[in-house]
Scaffold this motif. Structure first.
Motif, PDB file in Angstrom:
ATOM      1  N   HIS A 112       0.842  -1.197   0.000  1.00  0.00           N
ATOM      2  CA  HIS A 112       0.000   0.000   0.000  1.00  0.00           C
ATOM      3  C   HIS A 112       0.875   1.244   0.000  1.00  0.00           C
ATOM      4  N   LYS A 160       0.842   5.463  -1.497  1.00  0.00           N
ATOM      5  CA  LYS A 160      -0.043   6.528  -1.969  1.00  0.00           C
ATOM      6  C   LYS A 160       0.574   7.372  -3.076  1.00  0.00           C
ATOM      7  N   ALA A 188      -2.326   2.844  -4.433  1.00  0.00           N
ATOM      8  CA  ALA A 188      -3.731   3.115  -4.108  1.00  0.00           C
ATOM      9  C   ALA A 188      -3.867   4.527  -3.546  1.00  0.00           C
ATOM     10  N   HIS A 215      -5.379   8.314  -2.629  1.00  0.00           N
ATOM     11  CA  HIS A 215      -6.674   8.811  -2.188  1.00  0.00           C
ATOM     12  C   HIS A 215      -7.389   9.542  -3.320  1.00  0.00           C
ATOM     13  N   GLU A 222      -8.170   2.341  -2.013  1.00  0.00           N
ATOM     14  CA  GLU A 222      -8.529   2.435  -0.604  1.00  0.00           C
ATOM     15  C   GLU A 222      -9.800   3.276  -0.536  1.00  0.00           C
ATOM     16  N   HIS A 258     -11.542   2.901   6.317  1.00  0.00           N
ATOM     17  CA  HIS A 258     -10.811   2.600   5.103  1.00  0.00           C
ATOM     18  C   HIS A 258     -10.813   1.100   4.816  1.00  0.00           C
ATOM     19  N   LEU A 288      -9.140  -1.518   1.701  1.00  0.00           N
ATOM     20  CA  LEU A 288      -8.292  -1.578   0.512  1.00  0.00           C
ATOM     21  C   LEU A 288      -8.733  -2.743  -0.373  1.00  0.00           C
ATOM     22  N   PRO A 322      -6.642  -2.321   6.108  1.00  0.00           N
ATOM     23  CA  PRO A 322      -5.456  -1.562   6.493  1.00  0.00           C
ATOM     24  C   PRO A 322      -5.614  -0.941   7.882  1.00  0.00           C
ATOM     25  N   SER A 355     -10.540   3.571  10.553  1.00  0.00           N
ATOM     26  CA  SER A 355     -10.257   2.162  10.329  1.00  0.00           C
ATOM     27  C   SER A 355     -11.431   1.255  10.669  1.00  0.00           C
ATOM     28  N   TYR A 373       2.441   2.127   3.703  1.00  0.00           N
ATOM     29  CA  TYR A 373       1.365   3.130   3.695  1.00  0.00           C
ATOM     30  C   TYR A 373       1.948   4.502   3.371  1.00  0.00           C
TER      31      TYR A 373
END
Length: 254
Positions: free
Chosen positions: A12, A14, A35, A37, A63, A74, A76, A107, A115, A162
């Protein structure tokens, strides 16, 4: 791409550009999951394909932010064929992932207010293919809590950097004990529970990574940014965006 049937995957990230690709290769990654946002699936797929090569596989992912901004959770998803918007109820997103046969990952479980909770993970245990048990944004007790959750529910683990920042890429990775050369290979490894090891930095560098990423998280989670990004209804992943042809209008939170 992989060494002796072991494939190191940062599950994962961003951010994606030439510098990310070079760093990923330098730290020994074989694949990354991209992935970002608030970016629609076709755009993610196009960018992932542009940066993917025989040396580094770039797998597209989404995500999805389920629920409202204040109570978002979130999730994924990998292997989606059709776009799924943000800000629809968790149950609607999970139903769509299941319909499309996506690989579903949890995640940073139970972290902050962004989460899946233990109850959520338990409820969707048959749908969730892996639970993240280490995340550089986590403090040590967050990671212990996540590991206990995965163990208690007997769901395979994964980890990722992440990474929202370039230097975080590769700070954590999942070393699958199988060869992964394509997106389909990664989906199979996740859905079939392939053997794996969790690999991550420790010591001072890990502390620095955590501090940098938490500082970025504070900015990212401001209401001012949220309002500017999507509550206007113009954001590409807003459920009422024209790209979704009205399919999610009846479950849109905003």
């Amino acid at each position: 791409m992989n060494d002796g049937g072991v494939t190191r995957v940062d599950c994962h990230v961003k951010v994606l550009d030439d510098a990310i690709v070079e760093r990923a290769k330098r730290v020994g990654l074989d694949a990354i999951v991209y992935a970002p946002h608030f970016t629609r699936l076709p755009d993610i797929r196009e960018r992932a394909a542009a940066y993917s090569s025989d040396e580094l596989l770039v797998v597209p992912g989404r995500e999805v932010f389920t629920g409202s901004w204040h109570e978002r959770k979130h999730v994924l998803a990998l292997g989606l064929e059709e776009p799924v918007p943000d800000f629809i109820p968790l149950e609607a997103a999970m139903a769509e992932f299941e319909r499309q046969g996506a690989a579903v990952l949890a995640p940073h479980p139970e972290f902050a207010t962004v989460s899946l909770t233990r109850s959520d993970v338990r409820h969707y245990a048959e749908t969730i293919d892996a639970v993240e048990i280490f995340n550089p944004k986590h403090l040590p007790w967050h990671n212990r809590q996540a590991r206990e959750l995965a163990d208690d529910l007997d769901i395979p683990p994964f980890t990722s950097s992440y990474a929202h920042l370039h230097n975080t890429v590769g700070a954590a990775s999942t070393a699958f004990q199988v060869a992964i050369d394509t997106e389909a290979d990664l989906l199979d490894a996740l859905e079939e529970g392939a053997a794996r090891r969790i690999v991550y930095e420790n010591g001072l560098e890990r502390a620095r990574t955590t501090a940098r990423e938490l500082a970025h998280l504070c900015y990212e989670n401001t209401w001012k940014k949220a309002d500017r990004l999507f509550l206007s209804g113009l954001e590409p992943t807003h459920p009422r965006h024209i790209a979704y042809d009205g399919r999610f209008d009846d479950v849109a939170v905003y």
